[in-house]
Design a protein around this motif. Structure first.
Motif, PDB file in Angstrom:
ATOM      1  N   LYS A 112       0.811  -1.212   0.000  1.00 35.57           N
ATOM      2  CA  LYS A 112       0.000   0.000   0.000  1.00 35.57           C
ATOM      3  C   LYS A 112       0.847   1.266   0.000  1.00 35.57           C
ATOM      4  O   LYS A 112       0.452   2.287  -0.519  1.00 35.57           O
ATOM      5  N   ASN A 113       1.977   1.204   0.626  1.00 35.53           N
ATOM      6  CA  ASN A 113       2.819   2.383   0.772  1.00 35.53           C
ATOM      7  C   ASN A 113       4.177   2.121   0.126  1.00 35.53           C
ATOM      8  O   ASN A 113       4.943   1.312   0.613  1.00 35.53           O
ATOM      9  N   THR A 114       4.455   2.807  -0.955  1.00 37.48           N
ATOM     10  CA  THR A 114       5.750   2.643  -1.611  1.00 37.48           C
ATOM     11  C   THR A 114       6.595   3.908  -1.514  1.00 37.48           C
ATOM     12  O   THR A 114       7.808   3.848  -1.665  1.00 37.48           O
ATOM     13  N   LYS A 115       5.969   5.010  -1.248  1.00 36.56           N
ATOM     14  CA  LYS A 115       6.648   6.307  -1.263  1.00 36.56           C
ATOM     15  C   LYS A 115       7.549   6.533  -0.041  1.00 36.56           C
ATOM     16  O   LYS A 115       8.578   7.185  -0.148  1.00 36.56           O
ATOM     17  N   TYR A 116       7.178   6.019   1.099  1.00 37.67           N
ATOM     18  CA  TYR A 116       7.876   6.339   2.345  1.00 37.67           C
ATOM     19  C   TYR A 116       8.760   5.202   2.854  1.00 37.67           C
ATOM     20  O   TYR A 116       8.830   4.944   4.040  1.00 37.67           O
ATOM     21  N   TRP A 117       9.453   4.553   1.945  1.00 37.15           N
ATOM     22  CA  TRP A 117      10.381   3.499   2.331  1.00 37.15           C
ATOM     23  C   TRP A 117      11.803   3.901   1.969  1.00 37.15           C
ATOM     24  O   TRP A 117      12.054   4.425   0.887  1.00 37.15           O
ATOM     25  N   ALA A 118      12.726   3.640   2.869  1.00 31.25           N
ATOM     26  CA  ALA A 118      14.140   3.858   2.589  1.00 31.25           C
ATOM     27  C   ALA A 118      14.634   2.706   1.718  1.00 31.25           C
ATOM     28  O   ALA A 118      14.239   1.562   1.917  1.00 31.25           O
ATOM     29  N   LEU A 119      15.472   3.036   0.760  1.00 34.87           N
ATOM     30  CA  LEU A 119      16.002   2.029  -0.154  1.00 34.87           C
ATOM     31  C   LEU A 119      17.491   1.809   0.090  1.00 34.87           C
ATOM     32  O   LEU A 119      18.227   2.750   0.396  1.00 34.87           O
ATOM     33  N   GLU A 120      17.885   0.567  -0.055  1.00 31.94           N
ATOM     34  CA  GLU A 120      19.299   0.231   0.002  1.00 31.94           C
ATOM     35  C   GLU A 120      19.565  -0.790  -1.093  1.00 31.94           C
ATOM     36  O   GLU A 120      18.933  -1.850  -1.118  1.00 31.94           O
ATOM     37  N   GLY A 144      18.564  -0.637  -4.063  1.00 26.46           N
ATOM     38  CA  GLY A 144      17.332  -0.804  -4.831  1.00 26.46           C
ATOM     39  C   GLY A 144      16.234  -1.577  -4.122  1.00 26.46           C
ATOM     40  O   GLY A 144      15.179  -1.796  -4.690  1.00 26.46           O
ATOM     41  N   GLU A 145      16.452  -2.002  -2.888  1.00 26.14           N
ATOM     42  CA  GLU A 145      15.446  -2.751  -2.137  1.00 26.14           C
ATOM     43  C   GLU A 145      14.956  -1.932  -0.950  1.00 26.14           C
ATOM     44  O   GLU A 145      15.732  -1.216  -0.312  1.00 26.14           O
ATOM     45  N   ARG A 146      13.675  -2.075  -0.649  1.00 25.90           N
ATOM     46  CA  ARG A 146      13.100  -1.387   0.508  1.00 25.90           C
ATOM     47  C   ARG A 146      13.593  -2.060   1.782  1.00 25.90           C
ATOM     48  O   ARG A 146      13.529  -3.277   1.905  1.00 25.90           O
ATOM     49  N   ILE A 147      14.068  -1.232   2.734  1.00 24.62           N
ATOM     50  CA  ILE A 147      14.591  -1.816   3.974  1.00 24.62           C
ATOM     51  C   ILE A 147      13.734  -1.468   5.200  1.00 24.62           C
ATOM     52  O   ILE A 147      13.638  -2.266   6.109  1.00 24.62           O
ATOM     53  N   HIS A 148      13.154  -0.263   5.228  1.00 25.31           N
ATOM     54  CA  HIS A 148      12.281   0.126   6.340  1.00 25.31           C
ATOM     55  C   HIS A 148      11.559   1.415   5.988  1.00 25.31           C
ATOM     56  O   HIS A 148      12.007   2.182   5.133  1.00 25.31           O
TER      57      HIS A 148
END
Length: 95
Positions: free
Chosen positions: A41-49, A51-55
């Motif tokens: 549901k939420n893709t905008k507010y994730w930190a990436l490392e 190229g992968e979402r980490i938190h």
């Protein structure tokens, strides 16, 4: 209603919303957290490392977006960010 949001480490932001919404903030805080941690549901507010979402990586703008576009999308009164509140906060939330 002015709500003080404390993210820890001296990072504090304020939002303004209707009193009706403000009174519900403690009760609906879990719903926000469920949304912010939902990778579908939420893709905008994730930190990436690499190229992968980490938190999730969010501030008051994420809470405002959730209030205005997810939780109370049919309502007229919209939440907004306040940089320098003129009134005392009626409620404090901690994330």
């Amino acid at each position: 209603m002015i709500i003080k949001i404390d993210f820890g480490e001296d990072f504090i932001q304020y939002i303004s919303c209707s009193t009706k919404v403000g009174r519900k903030m403690n009760c609906i805080q879990k719903d926000f957290l469920d949304w912010i941690f939902d990778e579908e549901k939420n893709t905008k507010y994730w930190a990436l490392e690499n190229g992968e979402r980490i938190h999730p990586n969010y501030d008051a703008n994420a809470i405002i977006e959730w209030l205005n576009n997810v939780r109370f999308k049919k309502g007229i009164a919209k939440a907004k960010l306040i940089t320098t509140p003129q009134l005392i906060a009626k409620k404090n939330l901690y994330y």
